[in-house]
Enzyme design. Structure first.
Site, PDB file in Angstrom:
ATOM      1  N   ASP A  89       2.364  15.187  13.677  1.00 40.15           N
ATOM      2  CA  ASP A  89       2.428  14.983  12.220  1.00 40.15           C
ATOM      3  C   ASP A  89       1.021  14.958  11.642  1.00 40.15           C
ATOM      4  OD1 ASP A  89       3.525  14.635   9.760  1.00 40.15           O
ATOM      5  OD2 ASP A  89       3.921  12.508   9.965  1.00 40.15           O
TER       6      ASP A  89
ATOM      7  N   LEU B  52       0.820  -1.221   0.000  1.00 41.89           N
ATOM      8  CA  LEU B  52       0.000   0.000   0.000  1.00 41.89           C
ATOM      9  C   LEU B  52       0.851   1.266   0.000  1.00 41.89           C
ATOM     10  CD1 LEU B  52      -2.787  -0.907   2.568  1.00 41.89           C
ATOM     11  CD2 LEU B  52      -3.005  -0.801   0.093  1.00 41.89           C
ATOM     12  N   GLY B  53       2.012   1.211   0.633  1.00 40.42           N
ATOM     13  CA  GLY B  53       2.847   2.402   0.697  1.00 40.42           C
ATOM     14  C   GLY B  53       4.205   2.100   1.288  1.00 40.42           C
ATOM     15  N   TYR B  54       5.093   3.108   1.216  1.00 44.36           N
ATOM     16  CA  TYR B  54       6.459   2.969   1.702  1.00 44.36           C
ATOM     17  C   TYR B  54       6.714   4.010   2.769  1.00 44.36           C
ATOM     18  CZ  TYR B  54       6.862   0.493  -2.763  1.00 44.36           C
ATOM     19  OH  TYR B  54       6.670  -0.365  -3.808  1.00 44.36           O
ATOM     20  N   GLY B  55       7.557   3.679   3.727  1.00 42.88           N
ATOM     21  CA  GLY B  55       7.924   4.618   4.778  1.00 42.88           C
ATOM     22  C   GLY B  55       9.412   4.580   5.048  1.00 42.88           C
ATOM     23  N   ALA B  56       9.838   5.465   5.956  1.00 44.51           N
ATOM     24  CA  ALA B  56      11.265   5.545   6.269  1.00 44.51           C
ATOM     25  C   ALA B  56      11.752   4.304   7.012  1.00 44.51           C
ATOM     26  CB  ALA B  56      11.540   6.792   7.099  1.00 44.51           C
ATOM     27  N   PHE B  57      10.891   3.686   7.834  1.00 42.94           N
ATOM     28  CA  PHE B  57      11.298   2.541   8.638  1.00 42.94           C
ATOM     29  C   PHE B  57      10.631   1.243   8.208  1.00 42.94           C
ATOM     30  CE2 PHE B  57      11.336   6.295  11.467  1.00 42.94           C
ATOM     31  CZ  PHE B  57      12.709   6.417  11.556  1.00 42.94           C
ATOM     32  N   GLY B  58       9.701   1.307   7.276  1.00 40.48           N
ATOM     33  CA  GLY B  58       9.040   0.079   6.869  1.00 40.48           C
ATOM     34  C   GLY B  58       8.044   0.313   5.764  1.00 40.48           C
ATOM     35  N   ASN B  59       7.413  -0.786   5.312  1.00 40.73           N
ATOM     36  CA  ASN B  59       6.412  -0.739   4.255  1.00 40.73           C
ATOM     37  C   ASN B  59       5.066  -1.138   4.843  1.00 40.73           C
ATOM     38  OD1 ASN B  59       8.537  -0.163   2.553  1.00 40.73           O
ATOM     39  ND2 ASN B  59       8.795  -2.303   1.902  1.00 40.73           N
TER      40      ASN B  59
END
Length: 1292
Positions: free
Chosen positions: A836, A717-724
Site C-alpha cells: 500500500d 487525526l484521521g479515520y480508518g476502516a478498522f480504527g481512528n
C-alpha cells in the site's frame, strides 16, 4: 427549358445520359394556362425516349447502360469489354480511338488524340531538338499542318494575337528582347494625371518635361482663365514607369526639385535622345536647378541632335567627368555645364567614379554607371577580370554570363560550354530536364530501355520507380507489372494475352487501353486464358485428369507415361496399374496368389467378396483382411495354450521378486529408524519432531506493552476502516518525560480476524528500524487495542506538496524520492512487501525527512516464499501493478510499481493518477500500454526511471537498491534532472527546533505536569552533552551518559555528525579532547594523524538520529579528497537523507592545518551564521578598543542547550573569529597543533587555570545553544599572544 408549347417528346429524354458533372442540372417549366400539347408516342423500337417520331429518332445510350468497368467513360454496349476509348466524347462505335463519335481533346486525321503531334522532336544521336516532319498545329480542337493566313503561330497552336512578352514577327510569336515595343506620345509636362499612361512604353514620340509642379501638384487653368482639373502631389518613385523607355524622339527636360529626387535612374534603360525638337539653349538634354546628385543614365548611348545644358544643380556631381562628345552625334551643338557642385566637394564626399571606370567618366557611383570600362565589361558592369563564377571572357574587353543551365564556370555561351551542369547533362549539353526517352542518373541523362513508352525513371525494363512510365505491352505477375515487351512481340510461354480497360485504376493505370500478358494458372504451362480446364489450358504443367490439369493424381488414380491420371481398379486403394493385381491396398479382401501372407512382395488380387476357392475370411490385426482355404479358429486353438502358460509363468516370477525386494527394504528402514532413536537417546536429544533449520536469523525486535493510564489522547487525526488515529502524549511509567505520539485505536466490536490483522501490523512495525520507516513505540492491550507511534507533525507528503507547491525546489523533491527508495530497500532486504505504498502513506517529520507508514497491508514473506497471494479484500487499484490486480500476487516488484506512482504524485505536486478514469478501467489501459504522463517539471532521465517501474514484466523492473542509488545520484545535481521555474530561489517552509518544542507544548498544554517534554527519537536514542570534568582521562569515559535528552538535528533537518571534532556537537568535542589528552600523555599517536587517534578512545558513541551509527575511524570517512584541501560541496557526496552517515560527515568537514572543521550548512550548502553571539557584539578584532567585556552580557538559555560564558577580555588580547590568523607566524611555529587544540599541555589546562575552574562552575542553564569552533572558554585561545603574519594575506 421554359414554355415550349410546340415541343414534343422532350419529357421522354433521359438527361443523365447527356449532361455530366456535379453542376449538371435539368429544369423543365411550362406556365401556359392551356394544357400541354398531346404528342404522338415514341416508336416501339425505342428503349425509352426519343427526339421525334420514327425509329431513327430514338435516343441512343452510351453512358447509363455501361458496365461498371467503363466508369467515368462511355460504351458501345453493356458488356465489360465494350467500353469506349478515354479520348472519346459522346459515345463510340468501337473500342479504338478512331471509333469515337466526337473527341474529348483533339481530332487528328480521323483519330482522337490527347494532343497534336509536337512541332519538334528529340534526336538522341545529336542530343538536340529537330523539326518534326509529322508535327501539326492545334487549330481549335483539330490538328492541322498549317495555320490559316489570318492567324499567328505560337508554341504549336494557331492564335489570334501573341501572349504577353511576345511580339509578332513573320507570322510567329517570338519572345521580346526586354520589354515588348510600345510607342507613346510625349506631353507638355509630366504630372500625377498622366504618369500612368507611360506604363510599358519603349518609345515616346515627343518630349518629356519634369518640373517642380510635377511633384508638388498644381491647378490647371485654361487660356480663358477658367479652372481645369486639380492635379495632386506625386512622389518621384512614380517615375519608375519610365524604366522600360528606350528612346525619346524629342528632348528630355528636367527642372524638378524634390528631397527624394536624387538621380535619373528611372530612365536607366534610355538609350537614345533624338532631339527632333529642342528646348532652351537648343538643348535636347536640359537639366537645370534640380535636386539631383547623380544622373543614373547608365544605358544612354547617343544624343543625335541638340546641345547639352547642365546648369545650376547645387548637389550634382559626376557631370564634369563625363566625355559628352562621345555621346553627342552633332558637333555643331555645345555642352553647357555651369554652377553645379564643386568638384572638390564631390571628391571630399566620395562622390567620384568607380575605379573600374575609364577616363570617359560615369553617370554615378558604382561599376554599373561607367561610360566605358578600364578593363572588362559584363552587361552594364565594369570588372577587373572575367574569372568570377558564372561568367566567361568573350573577347578582349567583354565578359558574358554563362548559360543559365551551367552550374559555375564555362568557356562559352552555349549549353555545351558548361564545365558543370545545374540540372542534368544530355551528351555534351546541359538541359533543365532529361528528354522523355531518357532518365536522370545523378545528373547524367541516360537512355530508357527500348520497350519504354512515355519516358522512364530508371534503366529497368519494367513499370515502376526504377523503370518505364508505360509500355506498349507488359508482362504481369499477380497484378503487378514485371517486364515490358515490344508492341508486336508475343507473350512468352506460361502467359496469355489480355486487354486492359481504358478506365483502369491502381498499378495498371499506366497500361490503360494497352495489351498485357498475364500469367497462366500454376497448373498450366500454356494457356489462352486463366484457369486449368482444357478449354483455356493448352498444356498442363504436371498431370491431366479428364479435362482438367492437376498438381498430382488423386489417391485412386495412377499416372501413365504421358502424365495422364488413369483410374485404378474399383477394389484398389491406390495402385500402379489398372488391373486388380496392381493395387497397393484393397478396399475389402485380398486373395494371395502363392499363399504367402507374410511376404511384402507377395502378389495378390483384390476382391469384393471371397470366392468359393477361398471361402474363409481371415481378419489379422497385423495385416489387411484376406480370403483363405483354412478357417481362423484352427490356427488360434493351436497357439492359445502355449500363450496362456507363458503369461502365467512370467506373472508369478515377477510377484515373487517384488515381494523379496519389499521385505529387505522394510527391514533396512526399520533398522535405520532404531539407530536414529538410540543415538538421540544417548545424546539427550530425544525429540519426536525432526529439525529443519532454515538459517534465518532470529527477530530480536522488542515489543513494548504499556498501560492505558500511560496514554493521554488528544484530538483526532484521521479515520480508518478498522480504527481512528488520535494525537496524544505518552508518559512512560516511572519516568519524568512526556512524548508526543500518534495513537491508532481499534474500533469496538471488531472481529477476531481484525484483531489479528491489527497485531500483524504491530509485528511488522516493531520489526523495522530505519530512518525512513515509522517505528512502533508501544502497544496497549486494552479492550480497544492501541498502536503507539511517533507523531509526524507535518502530516502526509501528499498534503505537504499540495500545500507548499510554490516553495518546494528540485533538491527537496529528489531527496524525498531517495528517502522513500531507501526505506523500501530496507523492507525488501527484510522480505517485507508493503502492498500500500502511496504519497498519502508517507509522513513528513521535517521538511527534509520523510517516513513510510501504514503497514496494515504489509506481509512478511517466509524464507522459501517469493510472493504473497492475497485471498481478498480491497486494493488501491491505481497504485498496483497489473499482476496484483489480475492475480492478486504481490512481490517486491509490485511495490516498485507503486513506488513509481508515488514518485509521480510527488513530482506532480499531489496529482491524482488516472484522474478521469474509473478504477475498473485501469487494467485495460495498462494492458494496452498506456502509462501516467510525464510530469511537467520532470526530465526524461527521471521519467525513464518511472517507466522502468511500470514494466509489465515484473522481473524487468529495477530493485529498490538500484532506485535509491539512482535518486541519490540525481539529488547531488538536482537542477539537471528537475526543471522548476525559480528553483534556486525556493526554500522549504521553516520548521525549526523551536517550532517542534512549541508543538509539543501545545499538545501537552492540557496535561500539565512536572514531566519534561521529549521527542520520540530523543527518548529512544538519547545523547549526552555533559561538560568534561577537570582531570578526566580517556579511561574514565566509560560511564553511561546522563538522561538529559538532546535533539540530534539542526533546525533545518541537518543532523550533527557523531564524529565531529567541533563544539557544535559537545559530546564529540569532549571526545576529541580526551583522545588528544590520552595520546599526548602516552606519546603513541602523532597529532598529525587525527584519523587514527580516534581509535584509542574507549567511549562508544550512541546511535545517530534515525538509527544509524555515525562516526568512523577511517581516514576515508573524514575526507573526500585531499585532507589539506578546502572541501567544496561539489567534491563530496551530498547526503539526501535525514541522518548523517560517512558521506554526510565527510562533505561538511573542512580542513585547516590538521584540524577538521564541522561547519553548519543550510540545505543549499551555504554556511549558516551562529545564533550564539548577540547582534551588537563584534566577532572581529577590536581596533578601536571601546568594545565592552563579554562577561557583562547576560547569560541566556535557549531551547535547553547549555550556555557557556562569553570570551574573556584580557588586556592586550582580542577575540578573533578567523582561525587561520593565529596560524600565520614568522617566529617559528607555536605548536604542531592547529586551532581548536590548546597550545599548552592538555593535562595542565584540564587541572588548573581558567579552563578547569570554569568547567566545574558551569550549570546546564548556562550552556549555549550553539558554540563556535573557536570557543574561548574551552581552549583559552585568547591567552595566546598574536604573532605577526607570516605573509601579507589571510589564507582561507
Amino acid at each position: 427549358m421554359y414554355n415550349n408549347y410546340n415541343l414534343c417528346h422532350i419529357r421522354t429524354i433521359n438527361w443523365e445520359e447527356i449532361i455530366t458533372g456535379p453542376s449538371a442540372m435539368y429544369s423543365y417549366v411550362y406556365n401556359f394556362t392551356s394544357p400541354e400539347r398531346a404528342c404522338t408516342p415514341c416508336d416501339k423500337s425505342c428503349e425509352q425516349g426519343c427526339w421525334g417520331e420514327g425509329p431513327e429518332n430514338c435516343q441512343k445510350y452510351s453512358k447509363t447502360n455501361c458496365s461498371p468497368q467503363c466508369w467515368q467513360g462511355r460504351c458501345f454496349g453493356p458488356n465489360p469489354r465494350e467500353c469506349c476509348h478515354l479520348f472519346c466524347a459522346g459515345g463510340c462505335t468501337g473500342p479504338k480511338q478512331s471509333d469515337c463519335i466526337a473527341c474529348k481533346n483533339f481530332f487528328d486525321d480521323g483519330v482522337c488524340t490527347q494532343e497534336c503531334p509536337p512541332m519538334q522532336k528529340y534526336n538522341p544521336t545529336t542530343y538536340s531538338w529537330e523539326p518534326n516532319p509529322d508535327g501539326k498545329y492545334a487549330y481549335g480542337a483539330t490538328c492541322v499542318r498549317r495555320c490559316p493566313e489570318h492567324l499567328l503561330k505560337d508554341n504549336g497552336a494557331c492564335v489570334r494575337s501573341c501572349p504577353p512578352k511576345k511580339k509578332a514577327l513573320n507570322g510567329e510569336c517570338v519572345p521580346c528582347d526586354g520589354p515588348c515595343p510600345k510607342t507613346c506620345k510625349g506631353v507638355e509636362k509630366v504630372h500625377s494625371g498622366n504618369i500612368d499612361s507611360f506604363k510599358d512604353c519603349t518609345i515616346i514620340e515627343g518630349s518629356i518635361t519634369i518640373l517642380d509642379q510635377s511633384f508638388q501638384g498644381f491647378q490647371h487653368v485654361y487660356r480663358n482663365f477658367s479652372f481645369g482639373k486639380r492635379y495632386e502631389k506625386m512622389h518621384p518613385d512614380k517615375l519608375e514607369v519610365f524604366s522600360t523607355l528606350k528612346e525619346i524622339t524629342g528632348f528630355l527636360n528636367i527642372q524638378g526639385d524634390h528631397k527624394d529626387f536624387k538621380n535619373l535612374s528611372y530612365f536607366r534603360n534610355l538609350e537614345v535622345i533624338g532631339g527632333r525638337t529642342l528646348t532652351e539653349y537648343f538643348a535636347s538634354l536640359y537639366v537645370v536647378k534640380t535636386s539631383l546628385v547623380s544622373f543614373g543614365l547608365s544605358s544612354l548611348k547617343k544624343i543625335y541632335s541638340g546641345s547639352i545644358a547642365i546648369l545650376e544643380n547645387k548637389n550634382l556631381c559626376y557631370a564634369q567627368s563625363i566625355n559628352w562628345t562621345r555621346i553627342k552625334k552633332s558637333s555643331e551643338h555645345e555642352s553647357l555645364l555651369s554652377n553645379n557642385r564643386n568638384e572638390s566637394e564631390c571628391i571630399k564626399d566620395g562622390l567620384v567614379c568607380d575605379e573600374q571606370c575609364s577616363d570617359e567618366g560615369c553617370w554615378g557611383p558604382g561599376p554599373a554607371q561607367c561610360l566605358s570600362c578600364k578593363n572588362f565589361i559584363l552587361g552594364n558592369d565594369c570588372l577587373q577580370d572575367c574569372t568570377a563564377p558564372g561568367i566567361y571572357q568573350a573577347d578582349e574587353k567583354t565578359c558574358k554570363v554563362c548559360h543559365e543551365e551551367c552550374d559555375g564556370s564555362c568557356i562559352g555561351p552555349n549549353t555545351d560550354h558548361c564545365k558543370k551542369c545545374k540540372h542534368a547533362r544530355d551528351g555534351p549539353f546541359c538541359v533543365p530536364e532529361c528528354p522523355a526517352s531518357k532518365y536522370n542518373d545523378n545528373g547524367v541523362c541516360k537512355s530508357c530501355h527500348g520497350n519504354c513508352v512515355g519516358g522512364c525513371e530508371g534503366p529497368e525494363n519494367n513499370i515502376g520507380p526504377n523503370g518505364c512510365h508505360s509500355c506498349d505491352k507488359a508482362i504481369l505477375n499477380d497484378h503487378v507489372p514485371e517486364g515490358c515487351l515490344q508492341k508486336k512481340e508475343s507473350c512468352p510461354d506460361g502467359y496469355y494475352y489480355e486487354w486492359v480497360s481504358p478506365l483502369e485504376q491502381g498499378p495498371l493505370k499506366p497500361l490503360a487501353s494497352k495489351a498485357v500478358c498475364r500469367k497462366c494458372h500454376s497448373r498450366c504451362k500454356k494457356c489462352t486464358g486463366y484457369g486449368f480446364h482444357e478449354h483455356v489450358c493448352q498444356e498442363c504443367t504436371k498431370y491431366k485428369r479428364g479435362e482438367q490439369c492437376e498438381d498430382e493424381c488423386p489417391a485412386d488414380y495412377f499416372a501413365d507415361a504421358n502424365k495422364l491420371c488413369i483410374p485404378c481398379f474399383s477394389e484398389c486403394r491406390g495402385c500402379f496399374g489398372p488391373g486388380p493385381n496392381q493395387c497397393y491396398k484393397c478396399r475389402n479382401y485380398k486373395i494371395y496368389i502363392d499363399e504367402d501372407t507374410d511376404g511384402n512382395t507377395t502378389s495378390f488380387n483384390c476382391t469384393e467378396t471371397c470366392t468359393p476357392e477361398y471361402p474363409h475370411k481371415i481378419f489379422n490385426p497385423d495385416s489387411e483382411p484376406y480370403c483363405s482355404l483354412e478357417t481362423a479358429g484352427l490356427i488360434e486353438n493351436e497357439l492359445q495354450p502355449a500363450i496362456l502358460a507363458g503369461v502365467a509363468v512370467f506373472a508369478l516370477a515377477f510377484l515373487v521378486v517384488a515381494a523379496i525386494i519389499m521385505y529387505f527394504w522394510r527391514v533396512r528402514a526399520k533398522a535405520k529408524e532404531n539407530t536414529v532413536k538410540m543415538t538421540m537417546a544417548l545424546t539427550g536429544l530425544d525429540d519426536n519432531e525432526p529439525l529443519r533449520p532454515t538459517g534465518v536469523k532470529p527477530n530480536l525486535a522488542k515489543l513494548r506493552i504499556i498501560k492505558e493510564e500511560e496514554m493521554r489522547k488528544g484530538g483526532i487525526l484521521g479515520y480508518g476502516a478498522f480504527g481512528n488515529v488520535y494525537k496524544g502524549v505518552w508518559v512512560p511509567e516511572g519516568e519524568n518525560v512526556k512524548i508526543p505520539v500518534a495513537i491508532k485505536v481499534l474500533h469496538d466490536g471488531t472481529g477476531a480476524n481484525t484483531s489479528k490483522e491489527f497485531l500483524d501490523e504491530a509485528y511488522i512495525m516493531a520489526s523495522v528500524e530505519h530512518p525512513n520507516l515509522l517505528q512502533l513505540l508501544a502497544v496497549c492491550m486494552t479492550s480497544q487495542m492501541m498502536l503507539v507511534t511517533q507523531l509526524m507533525p507535518l502530516g502526509c507528503l501528499l498534503d505537504f506538496v499540495r500545500r507548499f507547491k510554490d516553495k518546494i525546489g528540485s533538491k527537496a523533491l529528489l531527496n524525498w524520492c531517495t528517502q522513500i527508495a531507501r526505506g523500501m530497500a530496507y523492507l525488501e532486504e527484510r522480505r517485507l512487501v508493503h502492498r500500500d505504498l502511496a504519497a498519502r502513506n508517507v509522513l513528513v517529520q521535517t521538511p527534509n525527512c520523510v517516513k513510510i507508514t501504514d503497514f496494515g497491508l504489509a506481509k512478511l514473506l517466509d524464507i522459501n516464499e517469493e510472493q504473497y497471494k492475497a485471498a481478498g479484500g480491497k486494493m488501491p487499484i491505481k497504485w498496483l501493478a497489473l499482476e496484483c490486480i489480475q492475480h492478486r500476487v504481490f512481490t517486491h516488484k509490485s511495490d516498485v510499481w507503486a513506488f513509481g506512482v508515488t514518485i509521480w504524485e510527488v513530482l506532480t505536486y499531489g496529482g491524482r493518477p488516472y484522474e478521469n478514469v474509473p478504477a475498473r478501467n485501469v487494467p485495460e489501459l495498462l494492458e494496452k500500454g498506456e502509462r501516467l504522463p510525464q510530469p511537467a517539471i520532470c526530465t526524461i532521465d527521471v521519467y525513464m526511471i518511472m517507466i522502468k517501474c511500470w514494466m509489465l514484466d515484473a522481473e524487468s523492473r529495477p530493485s529498490f537498491k538500484e532506485l535509491a542509488e539512482d535518486f541519490a545520484k540525481m539529488s547531488r545535481d538536482p537542477g539537471r534532472y528537475l526543471a522548476i521555474k525559480g528553483d534556486k530561489y525556493m526554500r522549504l517552509p521553516s520548521y525549526t527546533l523551536q517550532d517542534e518544542k512549541e508543538m509539543i507544548r501545545n499538545l501537552a498544554s492540557a496535561m500539565d505536569g512536572p514531566e519534561a517534554l521529549v521527542d520520540a527519537d530523543e527518548y529512544l536514542q538519547p545523547k549526552s552533552r555533559a561538560p568534561i570534568p577537570p582531570g578526566l582521562s580517556a579511561s574514565s569515559t566509560s560511564g553511561s551518559p546522563p538522561n538529559t535528552p538532546v535533539k540530534p538535528c539542526w533546525p533545518n533537518g541537518k543532523p550533527l555528525a557523531a564524529d565531529s571534532p567541533t563544539p557544535q556537537n559537545q559530546q564529540n568535542w569532549d571526545r576529541e579532547l580526551l583522545r588528544y589528552g590520552a595520546n599526548h600523555r602516552n606519546g603513541n599517536v602523532s597529532s598529525h594523524e587525527p584519523g587514527n587517534s580516534a581509535q584509542h578512545g574507549h567511549y562508544t558513541p550512541p546511535n545517530g538520529h534515525c538509527g544509524h551509527v555515525v562516526g568512523s575511524d577511517s581516514t576515508a570517512s573524514r575526507y573526500c579528497s585531499d585532507p589539506l584541501k578546502m572541501i567544496d560541496v561539489r567534491d563530496c557526496d551530498v547526503t539526501d537523507d535525514c541522518f548523517d552517515g560517512e558521506v554526510n560527515s565527510a562533505h561538511q568537514q573542512a580542513q585547516v592545518g590538521n584540524l577538521k572543521l564541522d561547519l553548519p550548512l543550510d540545505e543549499d550548502d551555504y554556511l549558516m551564521p551562529s545564533p550564539q553571539l548577540p547582534t551588537n557584539t563584534t566577532q572581529y578584532m577590536d581596533l578601536i578598543g571601546d568594545s565592552k567585556p563579554t562577561e557583562m552580557e547576560p547569560k541566556r538559555v535557549n531551547n535547553g542547550y547549555r550556555k557557556y560564558p562569553e570570551f574573556l577580555t584580557i588586556q592586550g588580547k582580542t577575540s578573533l573569529d578567523n582561525p587561520e590568523y593565529i596560524m600565520s607566524q614568522d617566529e617559528g611555529p607555536l605548536t604542531p597543533q592547529t586551532i581548536g587544540i590548546p597550545t599548552p599541555d592538555l593535562e595542565k589546562v584540564l587541572t588548573n587555570g581558567t579552563f578547569g575552574s570554569q568547567v566545574r562552575q558551569r550549570s546546564s542553564e548556562e550552556e549555549s545553544d550553539h558554540e563556535y569552533y573557536n570557543d574561548f572558554d574551552r581552549l583559552e585561545r585568547e591567552l595566546q599572544p598574536l604573532k605577526p603574519l607570516r605573509k601579507n594575506e589571510t589564507t582561507v
